[in-house]
Scaffold this motif. Structure first.
Motif, PDB file in Angstrom:
ATOM      1  N   SER A 230       0.782  -1.235   0.000  1.00  0.00           N
ATOM      2  CA  SER A 230       0.000   0.000   0.000  1.00  0.00           C
ATOM      3  C   SER A 230       0.813   1.283   0.000  1.00  0.00           C
ATOM      4  O   SER A 230       0.240   2.359  -0.196  1.00  0.00           O
ATOM      5  CB  SER A 230      -0.939   0.023   1.223  1.00  0.00           C
ATOM      6  N   LEU A 231       2.094   1.201   0.248  1.00  0.00           N
ATOM      7  CA  LEU A 231       2.878   2.429   0.393  1.00  0.00           C
ATOM      8  C   LEU A 231       2.835   3.274  -0.884  1.00  0.00           C
ATOM      9  O   LEU A 231       2.672   4.497  -0.830  1.00  0.00           O
ATOM     10  CB  LEU A 231       4.320   2.087   0.752  1.00  0.00           C
ATOM     11  N   GLY A 232       2.974   2.630  -2.046  1.00  0.00           N
ATOM     12  CA  GLY A 232       2.963   3.379  -3.301  1.00  0.00           C
ATOM     13  C   GLY A 232       1.643   4.074  -3.552  1.00  0.00           C
ATOM     14  O   GLY A 232       1.601   5.213  -4.034  1.00  0.00           O
ATOM     15  N   TRP A 233       0.542   3.402  -3.234  1.00  0.00           N
ATOM     16  CA  TRP A 233      -0.788   3.986  -3.413  1.00  0.00           C
ATOM     17  C   TRP A 233      -0.968   5.205  -2.512  1.00  0.00           C
ATOM     18  O   TRP A 233      -1.441   6.259  -2.945  1.00  0.00           O
ATOM     19  CB  TRP A 233      -1.846   2.940  -3.106  1.00  0.00           C
ATOM     20  N   ASP A 234      -0.568   5.070  -1.240  1.00  0.00           N
ATOM     21  CA  ASP A 234      -0.714   6.176  -0.303  1.00  0.00           C
ATOM     22  C   ASP A 234       0.230   7.332  -0.636  1.00  0.00           C
ATOM     23  O   ASP A 234      -0.065   8.484  -0.288  1.00  0.00           O
ATOM     24  CB  ASP A 234      -0.460   5.694   1.128  1.00  0.00           C
ATOM     25  N   LEU A 235       1.346   7.040  -1.291  1.00  0.00           N
ATOM     26  CA  LEU A 235       2.272   8.093  -1.691  1.00  0.00           C
ATOM     27  C   LEU A 235       1.606   9.053  -2.672  1.00  0.00           C
ATOM     28  O   LEU A 235       1.770  10.276  -2.570  1.00  0.00           O
ATOM     29  CB  LEU A 235       3.526   7.488  -2.311  1.00  0.00           C
ATOM     30  N   GLY A 236       0.836   8.519  -3.637  1.00  0.00           N
ATOM     31  CA  GLY A 236       0.122   9.385  -4.572  1.00  0.00           C
ATOM     32  C   GLY A 236      -0.871  10.281  -3.868  1.00  0.00           C
ATOM     33  O   GLY A 236      -0.986  11.472  -4.185  1.00  0.00           O
ATOM     34  N   ARG A 237      -1.597   9.734  -2.892  1.00  0.00           N
ATOM     35  CA  ARG A 237      -2.555  10.538  -2.122  1.00  0.00           C
ATOM     36  C   ARG A 237      -1.849  11.638  -1.351  1.00  0.00           C
ATOM     37  O   ARG A 237      -2.309  12.782  -1.310  1.00  0.00           O
ATOM     38  CB  ARG A 237      -3.333   9.634  -1.158  1.00  0.00           C
ATOM     39  N   ALA A 238      -0.720  11.303  -0.721  1.00  0.00           N
ATOM     40  CA  ALA A 238       0.004  12.287   0.084  1.00  0.00           C
ATOM     41  C   ALA A 238       0.556  13.410  -0.778  1.00  0.00           C
ATOM     42  O   ALA A 238       0.456  14.591  -0.421  1.00  0.00           O
ATOM     43  CB  ALA A 238       1.132  11.591   0.855  1.00  0.00           C
ATOM     44  N   VAL A 239       1.159  13.064  -1.925  1.00  0.00           N
ATOM     45  CA  VAL A 239       1.750  14.085  -2.787  1.00  0.00           C
ATOM     46  C   VAL A 239       0.668  15.020  -3.323  1.00  0.00           C
ATOM     47  O   VAL A 239       0.840  16.250  -3.338  1.00  0.00           O
ATOM     48  CB  VAL A 239       2.521  13.421  -3.947  1.00  0.00           C
ATOM     49  N   LEU A 240      -0.455  14.470  -3.768  1.00  0.00           N
ATOM     50  CA  LEU A 240      -1.525  15.317  -4.293  1.00  0.00           C
ATOM     51  C   LEU A 240      -2.083  16.227  -3.206  1.00  0.00           C
ATOM     52  O   LEU A 240      -2.381  17.407  -3.461  1.00  0.00           O
ATOM     53  CB  LEU A 240      -2.643  14.450  -4.871  1.00  0.00           C
ATOM     54  N   THR A 241      -2.217  15.715  -1.993  1.00  0.00           N
ATOM     55  CA  THR A 241      -2.721  16.533  -0.892  1.00  0.00           C
ATOM     56  C   THR A 241      -1.784  17.700  -0.611  1.00  0.00           C
ATOM     57  O   THR A 241      -2.228  18.839  -0.403  1.00  0.00           O
ATOM     58  CB  THR A 241      -2.891  15.673   0.377  1.00  0.00           C
ATOM     59  N   VAL A 242      -0.497  17.454  -0.620  1.00  0.00           N
ATOM     60  CA  VAL A 242       0.486  18.520  -0.376  1.00  0.00           C
ATOM     61  C   VAL A 242       0.438  19.563  -1.486  1.00  0.00           C
ATOM     62  O   VAL A 242       0.402  20.778  -1.222  1.00  0.00           O
ATOM     63  CB  VAL A 242       1.904  17.922  -0.262  1.00  0.00           C
ATOM     64  N   VAL A 243       0.417  19.113  -2.731  1.00  0.00           N
ATOM     65  CA  VAL A 243       0.424  20.040  -3.860  1.00  0.00           C
ATOM     66  C   VAL A 243      -0.827  20.924  -3.853  1.00  0.00           C
ATOM     67  O   VAL A 243      -0.747  22.150  -4.010  1.00  0.00           O
ATOM     68  CB  VAL A 243       0.536  19.272  -5.193  1.00  0.00           C
ATOM     69  N   LEU A 244      -2.002  20.318  -3.657  1.00  0.00           N
ATOM     70  CA  LEU A 244      -3.236  21.096  -3.666  1.00  0.00           C
ATOM     71  C   LEU A 244      -3.321  22.031  -2.459  1.00  0.00           C
ATOM     72  O   LEU A 244      -3.837  23.148  -2.567  1.00  0.00           O
ATOM     73  CB  LEU A 244      -4.443  20.154  -3.686  1.00  0.00           C
ATOM     74  N   THR A 245      -2.804  21.600  -1.322  1.00  0.00           N
ATOM     75  CA  THR A 245      -2.822  22.457  -0.140  1.00  0.00           C
ATOM     76  C   THR A 245      -1.962  23.695  -0.338  1.00  0.00           C
ATOM     77  O   THR A 245      -2.356  24.809   0.025  1.00  0.00           O
ATOM     78  CB  THR A 245      -2.346  21.675   1.095  1.00  0.00           C
ATOM     79  N   LEU A 246      -0.796  23.522  -0.931  1.00  0.00           N
ATOM     80  CA  LEU A 246       0.113  24.656  -1.127  1.00  0.00           C
ATOM     81  C   LEU A 246      -0.341  25.585  -2.242  1.00  0.00           C
ATOM     82  O   LEU A 246      -0.063  26.785  -2.198  1.00  0.00           O
ATOM     83  CB  LEU A 246       1.523  24.136  -1.420  1.00  0.00           C
ATOM     84  N   THR A 247      -1.018  25.063  -3.253  1.00  0.00           N
ATOM     85  CA  THR A 247      -1.409  25.896  -4.396  1.00  0.00           C
ATOM     86  C   THR A 247      -2.801  26.512  -4.220  1.00  0.00           C
ATOM     87  O   THR A 247      -2.994  27.708  -4.452  1.00  0.00           O
ATOM     88  CB  THR A 247      -1.374  25.072  -5.691  1.00  0.00           C
ATOM     89  N   LEU A 248      -3.773  25.711  -3.819  1.00  0.00           N
ATOM     90  CA  LEU A 248      -5.140  26.203  -3.668  1.00  0.00           C
ATOM     91  C   LEU A 248      -5.491  26.565  -2.230  1.00  0.00           C
ATOM     92  O   LEU A 248      -6.541  27.156  -1.987  1.00  0.00           O
ATOM     93  CB  LEU A 248      -6.133  25.141  -4.176  1.00  0.00           C
ATOM     94  N   GLY A 249      -4.617  26.230  -1.298  1.00  0.00           N
ATOM     95  CA  GLY A 249      -4.907  26.449   0.112  1.00  0.00           C
ATOM     96  C   GLY A 249      -5.222  27.881   0.493  1.00  0.00           C
ATOM     97  O   GLY A 249      -6.221  28.141   1.178  1.00  0.00           O
ATOM     98  N   PRO A 250      -4.407  28.871   0.086  1.00  0.00           N
ATOM     99  CA  PRO A 250      -4.695  30.252   0.499  1.00  0.00           C
ATOM    100  C   PRO A 250      -6.077  30.727   0.076  1.00  0.00           C
ATOM    101  O   PRO A 250      -6.809  31.328   0.867  1.00  0.00           O
ATOM    102  CB  PRO A 250      -3.585  31.044  -0.198  1.00  0.00           C
ATOM    103  N   THR A 251      -6.461  30.450  -1.164  1.00  0.00           N
ATOM    104  CA  THR A 251      -7.768  30.887  -1.655  1.00  0.00           C
ATOM    105  C   THR A 251      -8.894  30.189  -0.924  1.00  0.00           C
ATOM    106  O   THR A 251      -9.884  30.821  -0.514  1.00  0.00           O
ATOM    107  CB  THR A 251      -7.887  30.620  -3.166  1.00  0.00           C
ATOM    108  N   LEU A 252      -8.765  28.878  -0.741  1.00  0.00           N
ATOM    109  CA  LEU A 252      -9.843  28.127  -0.102  1.00  0.00           C
ATOM    110  C   LEU A 252      -9.966  28.463   1.379  1.00  0.00           C
ATOM    111  O   LEU A 252     -11.083  28.540   1.907  1.00  0.00           O
ATOM    112  CB  LEU A 252      -9.595  26.631  -0.287  1.00  0.00           C
TER     113      LEU A 252
END
Length: 286
Positions: A230-252
């Motif tokens: 499961s580590l590889g699957w969860d890695l995709g979730r973690a990376v996407l969460t970080v990217v969206l938080t840093l890019t869309l986080g201020p506006t949201l």
């Protein structure tokens, strides 16, 4: 008085004693539900497919109790509950966008930011209700659903337990939320793996659950199972969460905090204020 007044960010909804008690009870039930197969004989015929309906039946009234206790202790109105419903609907709609591709699930970043603004009590309810709505939307109803509801509730609640916006703001706040989202994304996957791993047979001897081994040895096997499957699957979730938080986080974050002000999440009620004083006229003047 001249100059512009800086608008204070609304604080997350604080937990009162009733809310804390209900959340602790829910957490205790969840820990038992996830952990008991590690202590049970796999040949006993017990399985999550059989205990899931009981967990679901216990979880629903507890979610209602959290909402009722939070509202009664914080003085929120129906607008706050409506906002909770809207966020749950948006999160449920986001989940199918990438759930079948390398663990990419954009709903997780929304849960992080919403939990940050709403607070731990409403965050727990939001995470659970979002997962329930998502299961109905995608046809993912099964014995795993109440466990997903609990795990997502904990995930969202954790964001509400981070240091408040009066202590961490700006880029530091975004960095903190990104780190939390990354760690919690892996934790969510690990907890959900624990739900089914003791009941899976036919795995390699180094990663299979063995009812004859002590608990600490089975936990070592579980870590190996998680890293292998499961580590590889969860890695995709973690990376996407970080990217969206840093890019869309201020506006949201700004949008969510503006909505919480309108929902009177942190309104202060004052009694007996004279009409003339509200209009800026000092008492006794003519």
């Amino acid at each position: 008085m001249s100059g512009t007044q800086r608008v204070r960010a609304p604080r997350p909804v604080r937990l009162g004693p009733k809310s804390v008690a209900v959340l602790l009870l829910t957490g205790a039930i969840g820990v038992v539900a996830f952990g008991w197969p590690l202590l049970a004989d796999t040949g006993s015929g017990l399985a999550h497919a059989q205990d899931a309906p009981w967990l679901f039946a216990a979880l629903l009234p507890l979610l209602v109790a959290v909402v009722v206790a939070t509202i009664s202790e914080s003085g929120m109105d129906a607008k706050a509950v409506a906002m909770l419903g809207v966020l749950a609907a948006v999160g449920a709609a986001l989940r199918p966008l990438g759930a079948g591709t390398a663990g990419l699930e954009p709903m997780f970043f929304l849960m992080v930011l919403s939990g940050r603004v709403l607070g731990p009590g409403f965050g727990f309810v939001l995470g659970s209700v979002t997962m329930f709505a998502s299961a109905l939307l995608t046809g993912g109803v099964g014995p795993w659903m109440p466990f997903q509801m609990l795990s997502m509730g904990w995930f969202t609640m954790g964001a509400g337990l981070l240091p408040g916006p009066d202590r961490v703001r700006g880029r530091a706040e975004l960095a903190m939320l990104a780190v939390y989202g990354c760690v919690a994304a892996f934790a969510y996957g690990a907890v959900m793996n624990l739900q089914g791993w003791p009941l899976i047979t036919g795995l390699g001897s180094g990663i299979s659950f063995d009812e004859n081994d002590p608990l600490h040895e089975n936990l070592v096997r579980f870590v190996a199972y998680y890293l292998t499957t499961s580590l590889g699957w969860d890695l995709g979730r973690a990376v996407l969460t970080v990217v969206l938080t840093l890019t869309l986080g201020p506006t949201l974050l700004k949008a969510l905090r503006r909505a919480t002000r309108r929902a009177a999440f942190d309104a202060r009620v004052a009694f007996g204020e004279p009409e003339r004083q509200r209009e800026g006229t000092a008492p006794g003047s003519s």
